[in-house]
Design a protein around this motif. Structure first.
Motif, short mmCIF file in Angstrom:
data_model
loop_
_atom_site.label_atom_id
_atom_site.label_comp_id
_atom_site.label_asym_id
_atom_site.label_seq_id
_atom_site.Cartn_x
_atom_site.Cartn_y
_atom_site.Cartn_z
N PRO A 1 -0.49 6.79 3.10
CA PRO A 1 -0.27 5.82 4.20
C PRO A 1 0.99 6.11 4.73
O PRO A 1 2.01 7.02 4.10
CB PRO A 1 -0.03 4.62 3.26
N PRO A 2 1.34 5.71 5.99
CA PRO A 2 2.56 5.78 6.76
C PRO A 2 3.79 5.25 5.78
O PRO A 2 3.55 4.25 5.08
CB PRO A 2 2.42 5.16 8.11
N ARG A 3 4.92 6.08 5.90
CA ARG A 3 6.18 5.57 5.13
C ARG A 3 7.03 5.16 6.09
O ARG A 3 7.36 5.68 7.08
CB ARG A 3 6.83 6.85 4.37
N ARG A 4 7.71 3.95 5.73
CA ARG A 4 8.89 3.29 6.66
C ARG A 4 10.17 3.88 5.95
O ARG A 4 10.50 3.63 4.73
CB ARG A 4 8.77 1.94 6.61
N GLU B 1 0.73 -1.16 0.01
CA GLU B 1 0.13 0.02 -0.08
C GLU B 1 0.82 1.30 0.13
O GLU B 1 0.67 2.17 -0.90
CB GLU B 1 -1.06 0.03 1.15
N GLU B 2 1.97 1.36 0.95
CA GLU B 2 2.89 2.52 0.91
C GLU B 2 3.50 2.55 -0.39
O GLU B 2 3.58 3.78 -1.14
CB GLU B 2 3.93 2.12 1.80
N TYR C 1 12.71 5.79 2.05
CA TYR C 1 11.61 4.79 1.98
C TYR C 1 11.73 4.15 0.88
O TYR C 1 12.41 4.40 -0.22
CB TYR C 1 10.36 5.50 2.36
N LYS D 1 -7.24 3.09 2.69
CA LYS D 1 -7.04 4.38 2.75
C LYS D 1 -7.85 5.36 2.14
O LYS D 1 -7.88 6.55 2.55
CB LYS D 1 -5.60 4.67 2.25
N LYS E 1 4.64 -3.89 10.88
CA LYS E 1 3.82 -3.05 10.41
C LYS E 1 2.27 -2.65 10.87
O LYS E 1 2.09 -3.62 11.44
CB LYS E 1 3.55 -2.86 8.71
N PRO E 2 2.04 -1.28 10.84
CA PRO E 2 0.46 -1.12 11.44
C PRO E 2 -0.29 -1.97 10.52
O PRO E 2 -0.25 -2.51 9.59
CB PRO E 2 0.37 0.26 11.03
N ARG F 1 0.39 3.60 -3.16
CA ARG F 1 0.01 4.90 -2.97
C ARG F 1 0.75 6.09 -3.43
O ARG F 1 0.67 7.21 -3.88
CB ARG F 1 -0.79 5.06 -1.88
N THR F 2 2.28 5.73 -2.79
CA THR F 2 3.27 6.81 -3.46
C THR F 2 3.31 6.88 -4.76
O THR F 2 3.53 8.02 -5.36
CB THR F 2 4.55 6.27 -2.61
#
Lengths: 297, 122
Positions: B83-86, A32-33, B36, A183, A177-178, A36-37
Motif C-alpha cells: 500500500p502507499p506509504r505516508r 493497512e499501511e 513513515y 490490496k 488518505k486515498p 502490510r508493511t
C-alpha cells in the motif's frame, strides 16, 4: 484472532461505524499501511510463517480494532473541540450580526474557495470529460482497458486533492488518505472494482457537475461584488473619473452629490449581503463535496 | 489486584495522551530523512522493549493531528509492492513547538522528581 489483514480492517470499519466517513477512510488506510508493511517484514525473516500467525504478534503491538478505533475517535474529538469550541453565544443585535460577516474568516475563506474552485473545477472537469472520451474511444483497442483504469484511478487522486482544498478552505472534514481498496486482489479484479465501484462514478459525476456550478455561482457572486464595490467607490469614481452610476440601454444615470453617501452605504450593504451569500454557497458546496467524494460506511 | 492494574493502565494512558505528541515530534526532529508510521513505531519500540508506551495503532491519529496543526508535513509515496506509504517530516513550526514543549516537560519532570524524592526521604 484475525485470519488476515482484510478481516482486521473489516472489524476496524465496524468499530468506527457512526464516525465521520473521512476519519474511517484515514484509519483504514493507516492500518493497512502499517499491517502490510509489518507482514512484509516478518515474511522476509520467516518466509514460511502463515499470515494468521504473523498477524497475531503484529496486532499485539498495533492494537485491537476497538482500541485503535477509540484512539482515532478521541483525537478527532480533541481536534473538533479545539477547532469548534462550544462558546456561549454572544448577544448581539441583528444589525451587528449582519455586518459582522465582514470580519468572518469563514466567509473570506469561502470567497477564496469560490475563486480557486473556478479554476480547479474547470481543469478537473475537463480532465474528467477528456479522459472519459479518450477511454471510451480506446476501449475498442487492446490498450483501452488499462488506459480506462489509469484514468479512473486519476479521478480518485483528484477527489483527494479536491477534498484537501474543501477541508482547508471550507473547514469540512474530508479524507486525508486515498480510498481503502483491498490490496490482495489481482490487477484484473482491482480494475473491475474500480470500474464497477459506485464511488468512482460519484466522483466523475461530481467533477462534471462542478463545471457549470462553479461558473454560474462564481460569476454570479463576482458580479454582485463588483457592483457593490463600484457603488462603494462611487463618491470617488463620479467626480474624478466622471463615471456614471448605472448604464441601462445606452442611457447613463447619475445621482446628485448629496446622495453619494447613500449610494456608498448601499454598496456596502450589497457587499455584506454578497459575503453572506458566498458563505452560504461555500457551506452548500462543502456539503455537496462531502456527499459525493466520501465513501459512505 | 485488578483495581491496581486497571489504575496503572489508566495512569499510563493519561500520561501517553500528553507525551505521545512530544515523543513523535522528538523522533521526527532527530530523523535525517522523512519517516513513515511503521518506521517510527519500530524506532520507538527499539528504545525500550520492556515498556510499550502505547499501542502502535494509536500513534497514527496523533501523527495526523500533528500534521493538521502544521507541526508535521507529509507526502504519500506510492509503492508497487504494497500500500502507499505516508512519510512524515517535522516543520519549522514543529521544531519551535518541540523546543517549547521540551522545556515544559523538563520543568514538570523536575517538579515531579523533587516531590517523589521528598516522599522517599520522609
Amino acid at each position: 484472532m484475525f485470519k488476515d489483514v482484510h478481516e482486521y480492517l473489516s472489524q476496524l470499519k465496524k468499530e468506527l461505524k457512526g464516525s465521520d466517513p473521512a476519519l474511517t477512510q484515514d484509519a483504514l488506510a493507516d492500518a493497512e499501511e502499517h499491517l502490510r508493511t509489518a507482514l512484509d517484514n516478518v515474511k522476509k525473516e520467516a518466509p514460511h510463517i502463515s499470515e494468521t500467525e504473523a498477524l497475531g504478534d503484529i496486532l499485539d503491538k498495533y492494537g485491537e480494532p476497538n482500541e485503535v478505533a477509540s484512539a482515532y475517535k478521541e483525537i478527532e474529538y480533541q481536534i473538533s473541540s479545539f477547532l469548534y469550541p462550544t462558546q456561549p453565544p454572544k448577544k448581539r443585535s441583528r444589525l451587528a450580526k449582519f455586518f459582522n460577516i465582514n470580519g468572518d474568516s469563514q466567509a473570506w475563506a469561502a470567497f477564496l474557495y469560490m475563486l480557486f474552485s473556478l479554476v480547479t473545477s474547470i481543469l478537473f472537469g475537463l480532465w474528467a470529460l477528456f479522459g472519459m472520451s479518450l477511454s471510451l474511444i480506446s476501449l475498442i483497442l487492446i490498450i483501452g482497458l488499462p488506459l480506462t483504469g489509469l484514468f479512473l484511478l486519476s479521478l480518485r487522486g483528484i477527489a483527494l486533492i479536491e477534498g484537501r482544498i474543501v477541508e482547508a478552505l471550507l473547514g469540512i472534514r474530508m479524507p486525508r488518505k486515498p480510498i481503502f481498496v483491498q490490496k490482495d486482489l489481482n490487477l484484473t479484479k482491482k480494475l473491475k472494482a474500480l470500474i464497477t465501484g459506485f464511488q468512482t462514478w460519484k466522483i466523475f459525476f461530481y467533477l462534471i457537475t462542478r463545471i457549470p456550478l462553479s461558473i454560474v455561482l462564481s460569476f454570479g457572486l463576482l458580479t454582485l461584488f463588483s457592483f457593490s464595490l463600484k457603488f462603494m467607490a462611487y463618491p470617488v469614481l463620479a467626480p474624478v473619473f466622471k463615471r456614471s452610476l448605472i448604464t441601462l440601454g445606452g442611457q447613463s444615470y447619475q445621482t446628485s452629490i448629496w446622495l453619494y453617501p447613500v449610494v456608498s452605504l448601499g454598496g456596502f450593504v450589497v457587499f455584506t449581503l454578497s459575503l453572506h451569500l458566498t458563505k452560504l454557497v461555500g457551506k452548500l458546496s462543502g456539503r455537496y463535496a462531502k456527499a459525493m467524494l466520501v465513501r459512505k460506511g | 489486584m485488578n483495581f491496581i492494574s486497571d489504575a496503572n493502565k489508566k495512569f499510563q494512558k493519561e500520561l501517553n495522551s500528553g507525551t505521545a505528541s512530544l515523543v513523535l515530534l522528538s523522533v521526527l526532529d532527530r530523523a535525517k530523512e522523512p519517516m513513515y508510521g511503521y518506521q517510527i513505531a519500530k524506532l520507538i519500540e527499539a528504545q525500550d522493549e520492556s515498556v510499550q508506551m502505547m499501542k502502535q495503532g494509536a500513534l497514527y491519529p496523533v501523527l495526523r493531528s500533528l500534521e493538521n496543526s502544521g507541526l508535521l508535513e507529509s507526502y504519500v509515496d506510492p509503492s508497487i509492492t504494497g500500500p502507499p506509504r505516508r512519510y512524515y517530516k517535522i516543520t519549522k513550526s514543529g521544531q519551535e513547538t518541540l523546543d517549547a514543549w521540551a522545556k515544559i516537560w523538563n520543568q514538570t519532570k523536575a517538579f515531579v522528581d523533587t516531590l517523589l524524592e521528598e516522599n522517599e526521604d520522609v
